[in-house]
Write a protein that holds these residues in place. Structure first.
Motif, PDB file in Angstrom:
ATOM      1  N   SER A  58       0.896   6.192  11.991  1.00 19.49           N
ATOM      2  CA  SER A  58       1.180   7.195  10.962  1.00 19.49           C
ATOM      3  C   SER A  58       0.908   6.636   9.563  1.00 19.49           C
ATOM      4  CB  SER A  58       2.637   7.651  11.079  1.00 19.49           C
ATOM      5  OG  SER A  58       2.951   8.618  10.109  1.00 19.49           O
ATOM      6  N   ASP A  59       1.315   5.389   9.328  1.00 21.82           N
ATOM      7  CA  ASP A  59       1.083   4.765   8.028  1.00 21.82           C
ATOM      8  C   ASP A  59      -0.405   4.566   7.770  1.00 21.82           C
ATOM      9  OD1 ASP A  59       3.794   4.609   7.431  1.00 21.82           O
ATOM     10  OD2 ASP A  59       4.018   2.688   8.453  1.00 21.82           O
ATOM     11  N   LEU A  60      -1.135   4.158   8.797  1.00 24.08           N
ATOM     12  CA  LEU A  60      -2.571   3.954   8.638  1.00 24.08           C
ATOM     13  C   LEU A  60      -3.296   5.259   8.327  1.00 24.08           C
ATOM     14  CD1 LEU A  60      -3.418   1.397  11.488  1.00 24.08           C
ATOM     15  CD2 LEU A  60      -3.564   1.006   9.019  1.00 24.08           C
ATOM     16  N   SER A  61      -2.866   6.345   8.976  1.00 27.72           N
ATOM     17  CA  SER A  61      -3.544   7.631   8.778  1.00 27.72           C
ATOM     18  C   SER A  61      -3.374   8.159   7.362  1.00 27.72           C
ATOM     19  CB  SER A  61      -3.014   8.665   9.778  1.00 27.72           C
ATOM     20  OG  SER A  61      -1.668   8.999   9.503  1.00 27.72           O
ATOM     21  N   SER A  62      -2.261   7.808   6.723  1.00 25.85           N
ATOM     22  CA  SER A  62      -1.992   8.334   5.373  1.00 25.85           C
ATOM     23  C   SER A  62      -2.390   7.377   4.261  1.00 25.85           C
ATOM     24  CB  SER A  62      -0.501   8.671   5.238  1.00 25.85           C
ATOM     25  OG  SER A  62       0.295   7.506   5.401  1.00 25.85           O
ATOM     26  N   MET A  63      -2.693   6.117   4.592  1.00 27.63           N
ATOM     27  CA  MET A  63      -2.901   5.108   3.554  1.00 27.63           C
ATOM     28  C   MET A  63      -4.121   5.402   2.688  1.00 27.63           C
ATOM     29  SD  MET A  63      -3.208   0.958   3.919  1.00 27.63           S
ATOM     30  CE  MET A  63      -4.643   1.030   5.005  1.00 27.63           C
ATOM     31  N   ILE A  64      -5.296   5.561   3.303  1.00 25.99           N
ATOM     32  CA  ILE A  64      -6.533   5.713   2.536  1.00 25.99           C
ATOM     33  C   ILE A  64      -6.534   6.990   1.684  1.00 25.99           C
ATOM     34  CG2 ILE A  64      -9.043   5.891   2.670  1.00 25.99           C
ATOM     35  CD1 ILE A  64      -7.878   3.132   3.322  1.00 25.99           C
ATOM     36  N   PRO A  65      -6.238   8.184   2.279  1.00 25.71           N
ATOM     37  CA  PRO A  65      -6.244   9.380   1.427  1.00 25.71           C
ATOM     38  C   PRO A  65      -5.205   9.328   0.318  1.00 25.71           C
ATOM     39  CG  PRO A  65      -5.374   9.883   3.610  1.00 25.71           C
ATOM     40  CD  PRO A  65      -5.983   8.520   3.693  1.00 25.71           C
ATOM     41  N   SER A  66      -4.056   8.713   0.593  1.00 30.87           N
ATOM     42  CA  SER A  66      -3.024   8.616  -0.440  1.00 30.87           C
ATOM     43  C   SER A  66      -3.490   7.750  -1.601  1.00 30.87           C
ATOM     44  CB  SER A  66      -1.740   8.039   0.171  1.00 30.87           C
ATOM     45  OG  SER A  66      -0.745   7.880  -0.812  1.00 30.87           O
ATOM     46  N   LEU A  67      -4.149   6.630  -1.292  1.00 21.20           N
ATOM     47  CA  LEU A  67      -4.640   5.749  -2.347  1.00 21.20           C
ATOM     48  C   LEU A  67      -5.706   6.436  -3.191  1.00 21.20           C
ATOM     49  CD1 LEU A  67      -4.934   2.379  -0.385  1.00 21.20           C
ATOM     50  CD2 LEU A  67      -3.258   2.946  -2.144  1.00 21.20           C
ATOM     51  N   ALA A  77      -0.380  15.465  10.557  1.00 18.50           N
ATOM     52  CA  ALA A  77       0.375  16.007   9.420  1.00 18.50           C
ATOM     53  C   ALA A  77       0.494  14.982   8.297  1.00 18.50           C
ATOM     54  CB  ALA A  77       1.760  16.453   9.884  1.00 18.50           C
ATOM     55  N   SER A  78       0.683  13.714   8.655  1.00 18.48           N
ATOM     56  CA  SER A  78       0.737  12.645   7.635  1.00 18.48           C
ATOM     57  C   SER A  78      -0.575  12.542   6.878  1.00 18.48           C
ATOM     58  CB  SER A  78       1.056  11.302   8.303  1.00 18.48           C
ATOM     59  OG  SER A  78       2.325  11.321   8.903  1.00 18.48           O
ATOM     60  N   PHE A  79      -1.682  12.658   7.605  1.00 19.23           N
ATOM     61  CA  PHE A  79      -2.998  12.566   6.971  1.00 19.23           C
ATOM     62  C   PHE A  79      -3.218  13.730   6.008  1.00 19.23           C
ATOM     63  CE2 PHE A  79      -7.494  13.769   6.911  1.00 19.23           C
ATOM     64  CZ  PHE A  79      -8.074  12.590   6.454  1.00 19.23           C
ATOM     65  N   VAL A  80      -2.905  14.942   6.455  1.00 16.33           N
ATOM     66  CA  VAL A  80      -3.127  16.127   5.620  1.00 16.33           C
ATOM     67  C   VAL A  80      -2.250  16.072   4.369  1.00 16.33           C
ATOM     68  CG1 VAL A  80      -2.916  18.638   5.511  1.00 16.33           C
ATOM     69  CG2 VAL A  80      -3.862  17.548   7.555  1.00 16.33           C
ATOM     70  N   SER A  81      -0.982  15.716   4.525  1.00 14.34           N
ATOM     71  CA  SER A  81      -0.082  15.661   3.367  1.00 14.34           C
ATOM     72  C   SER A  81      -0.510  14.586   2.378  1.00 14.34           C
ATOM     73  CB  SER A  81       1.354  15.413   3.822  1.00 14.34           C
ATOM     74  OG  SER A  81       1.480  14.165   4.456  1.00 14.34           O
ATOM     75  N   ALA A  82      -1.088  13.489   2.886  1.00 11.77           N
ATOM     76  CA  ALA A  82      -1.550  12.413   2.004  1.00 11.77           C
ATOM     77  C   ALA A  82      -2.725  12.846   1.138  1.00 11.77           C
ATOM     78  CB  ALA A  82      -1.934  11.181   2.824  1.00 11.77           C
ATOM     79  N   LEU A  83      -3.460  13.883   1.563  1.00 14.69           N
ATOM     80  CA  LEU A  83      -4.577  14.396   0.761  1.00 14.69           C
ATOM     81  C   LEU A  83      -4.107  15.024  -0.546  1.00 14.69           C
ATOM     82  CD1 LEU A  83      -6.739  16.049   3.581  1.00 14.69           C
ATOM     83  CD2 LEU A  83      -7.166  13.887   2.409  1.00 14.69           C
ATOM     84  N   ASN A 109       1.809   0.555   1.897  1.00 12.40           N
ATOM     85  CA  ASN A 109       1.231   1.049   3.144  1.00 12.40           C
ATOM     86  C   ASN A 109       0.841  -0.085   4.078  1.00 12.40           C
ATOM     87  OD1 ASN A 109       0.701   4.198   3.177  1.00 12.40           O
ATOM     88  ND2 ASN A 109       0.372   3.528   1.079  1.00 12.40           N
ATOM     89  N   VAL A 110       0.241  -1.129   3.532  1.00 19.17           N
ATOM     90  CA  VAL A 110      -0.135  -2.271   4.363  1.00 19.17           C
ATOM     91  C   VAL A 110       1.112  -2.953   4.921  1.00 19.17           C
ATOM     92  CG1 VAL A 110      -1.203  -4.555   4.339  1.00 19.17           C
ATOM     93  CG2 VAL A 110      -2.319  -2.655   3.196  1.00 19.17           C
ATOM     94  N   ALA A 111       2.160  -3.057   4.111  1.00 16.45           N
ATOM     95  CA  ALA A 111       3.398  -3.687   4.566  1.00 16.45           C
ATOM     96  C   ALA A 111       4.016  -2.915   5.733  1.00 16.45           C
ATOM     97  CB  ALA A 111       4.395  -3.766   3.412  1.00 16.45           C
ATOM     98  N   ALA A 112       4.099  -1.584   5.603  1.00 21.75           N
ATOM     99  CA  ALA A 112       4.670  -0.783   6.685  1.00 21.75           C
ATOM    100  C   ALA A 112       3.859  -0.941   7.971  1.00 21.75           C
ATOM    101  CB  ALA A 112       4.731   0.683   6.265  1.00 21.75           C
ATOM    102  N   THR A 113       2.538  -1.000   7.846  1.00 22.58           N
ATOM    103  CA  THR A 113       1.669  -1.158   9.013  1.00 22.58           C
ATOM    104  C   THR A 113       1.839  -2.528   9.656  1.00 22.58           C
ATOM    105  OG1 THR A 113       0.035   0.347   8.040  1.00 22.58           O
ATOM    106  CG2 THR A 113      -0.719  -1.086   9.807  1.00 22.58           C
ATOM    107  N   VAL A 114       1.807  -3.583   8.849  1.00 30.55           N
ATOM    108  CA  VAL A 114       1.907  -4.951   9.369  1.00 30.55           C
ATOM    109  C   VAL A 114       3.270  -5.196  10.006  1.00 30.55           C
ATOM    110  CG1 VAL A 114       1.971  -7.389   8.703  1.00 30.55           C
ATOM    111  CG2 VAL A 114       0.201  -5.890   7.781  1.00 30.55           C
ATOM    112  N   PHE A 115       4.339  -4.793   9.339  1.00 31.29           N
ATOM    113  CA  PHE A 115       5.674  -5.029   9.871  1.00 31.29           C
ATOM    114  C   PHE A 115       5.919  -4.201  11.136  1.00 31.29           C
ATOM    115  CE2 PHE A 115       6.294  -7.359   6.107  1.00 31.29           C
ATOM    116  CZ  PHE A 115       7.510  -8.016   6.148  1.00 31.29           C
TER     117      PHE A 115
END
Length: 463
Positions: A76-85, A134-140, A395-401
């Protein structure tokens, strides 16, 4: 109808509605995965915990569900990271041309989409992995960083006096902590009494009201000159040039100080967000096995550090330097994570919030230190860069942890917190280098700016 210039209601409603959902996300995913993996109903209980005593089968099932839940969080974190940034940079770049409201309204639309999606999936029991979409779409539409950045920019536009600006921003921070705590406590009882659907519906309702207020009632702070507006791509290009000149031009000392401050801020944000993202899963696992009510109280206790950090910052700023305040906050984060790794009882898990009482102090202080190093004309580029690096590190922290927790939960559930406490050495070391090599007192702050031929800030940096 004449609009209003009050941003505080938006922050209050957003904090309340968001923290009605945040504690529920991992609990909902955990329960759905439990049902799918074990083919048994979730062990609900009227007590504060729901552990099954002396059951090896239960323990193995729980570890499998914990792994699946942490991996789901990572996806979920990975899907939202790039569009959010990307959207953070776009909206920040365009807000100077189209007004601040775009950085507030767009993330509110994204939050509403995410909450309604959660409600739909919960009500109709749809495929759980639709939540990732849904995470990806909302991150847009931007994320929480974009929205809060817009709110703070809105406040900065309204306040000409520095003291008034600082006070009003501090009030906004306080409201986030207070409303988040109230929402976290009420959500536990709400979930216990009515299940997931009603909390999701209530949050969506508040988000819709907030969006209507921001769109139709909130007044824009910037007067938009249509003749001076530029295309979004051109605005982004201009922002990129500004960020490049921020680090390419000026004295070597200024560039070193700025880079050290940004790396310190990002590394500390990485550790703090990474550890916090795993707390709920850790509380659901043996031997704690917290119920939804206890998780609500735990979330409220965690959000109370916004208040204690504000009080600590107010008191420490009267007698300590900025670097000393930041160091105290870093020790607060490290100490809390170290205790969390060994927390095996409910009382001890609540007590780990005590050393974390100053954990928020470093972030506003580091932002203030960075803003004093650059000139007034470079503030926009600076905070766009800071928002980007903060979102990236979070986002990277949430993914790595999440990935590390899945790999270590079977033999050492507290490993991620031990790692987080150890990683605090990095921002501490960077802060030590900054303190030893670049003493950011009042005169040095002015010197850094005067070497560039720009006017120094009125407020000195105290360190």
């Amino acid at each position: 109808m004449k609009g209003l210039y009050f941003i505080e209601p938006i922050v209050a409603i957003y904090a309340f509605a968001s923290f009605m959902v945040y504690p529920l996300v991992q609990q909902y995913v955990y329960r759905r995965l439990w049902l799918e993996i074990t083919n048994t109903s979730y062990p609900a209980s009227e007590n504060n915990t729901h552990c099954a005593p002396n059951s090896s089968d239960y323990t193995s099932q729980q570890e499998e569900v914990q792994k699946a839940a942490s991996l789901f969080s990572m996806y979920s974190d990975l899907s939202s990271m790039i569009p959010s940034l990307i959207m953070t940079l776009l909206l920040v770049a365009y807000s100077d041309q189209r007004g601040r409201k775009i950085t507030i309204v767009m993330p509110l639309i994204g939050s509403l989409i995410y909450t309604v999606s959660f409600l739909t999936i919960s009500y109709f029991e749809l495929n759980l992995y639709l939540l990732i979409a849904a995470s990806f779409v909302s991150a847009l539409f931007g994320g929480i960083g974009t929205m809060l950045g817009g709110c703070f920019s809105y406040v900065a536009d309204l306040c000409e006096d520095d003291k008034q600006k600082t006070l009003r921003m501090a009030v906004v921070d306080m409201m986030i902590g207070m409303l988040a705590g109230v929402a976290s406590i009420s959500t536990g009882y709400f979930l216990h009494a009515a299940g997931f659907n009603w909390p999701f519906f209530t949050s969506a309702l508040f988000q819709a009201i907030n969006l209507l207020y921001a769109t139709f009632i909130l007044e824009e702070t910037r007067v938009i000159d249509r003749s001076e507006t530029m295309a979004c791509c051109r605005a982004l290009q201009k922002l990129g040039c500004s960020i490049f000149s921020l680090f390419a031009e000026g004295s070597q000392q200024k560039k070193k100080v700025l880079l050290l401050l940004i790396f310190t801020f990002s590394s500390l944000s990485f550790v703090n967000i990474g550890g916090l993202s795993m707390v709920t899963l850790y509380e659901l696992k043996e031997p704690l096995c917290w119920s939804e009510i206890l998780i609500g109280y735990g979330s409220a206790a965690s959000t109370s550090i916004f208040i204690t950090s504000f009080v600590g910052l107010y008191l420490f700023s009267r007698c300590l330097s900025n670097t000393a305040i930041v160091f105290i906050g870093m020790l607060s984060i490290a100490g809390s994570m170290l205790l969390t790794a060994f927390a095996k009882t409910t009382i001890l898990m609540f007590l780990v919030r005590v050393p974390a009482m100053f954990a928020i102090m470093p972030f506003p202080v580091l932002r203030s230190m960075m803003s004093k190093v650059v000139s007034n004309s470079e503030q926009g580029a600076l905070f766009a860069c800071v928002a980007f690096t903060e979102s990236l590190s979070s986002n990277v922290a949430a993914t790595v942890f999440s990935r590390l927790y899945a790999a270590t939960v079977a033999w050492c559930p507290g490993f991620v917190f031990l790692l987080g406490a150890s990683l605090c050495i990095i921002p501490m070391s960077l802060l030590g280098i900054l303190k030893c090599n670049h003493s950011l007192d009042s005169n040095d702050s002015h010197a850094l700016l005067s070497e560039d031929g720009t006017e120094a800030s009125d407020d000195p940096v105290v360190a």
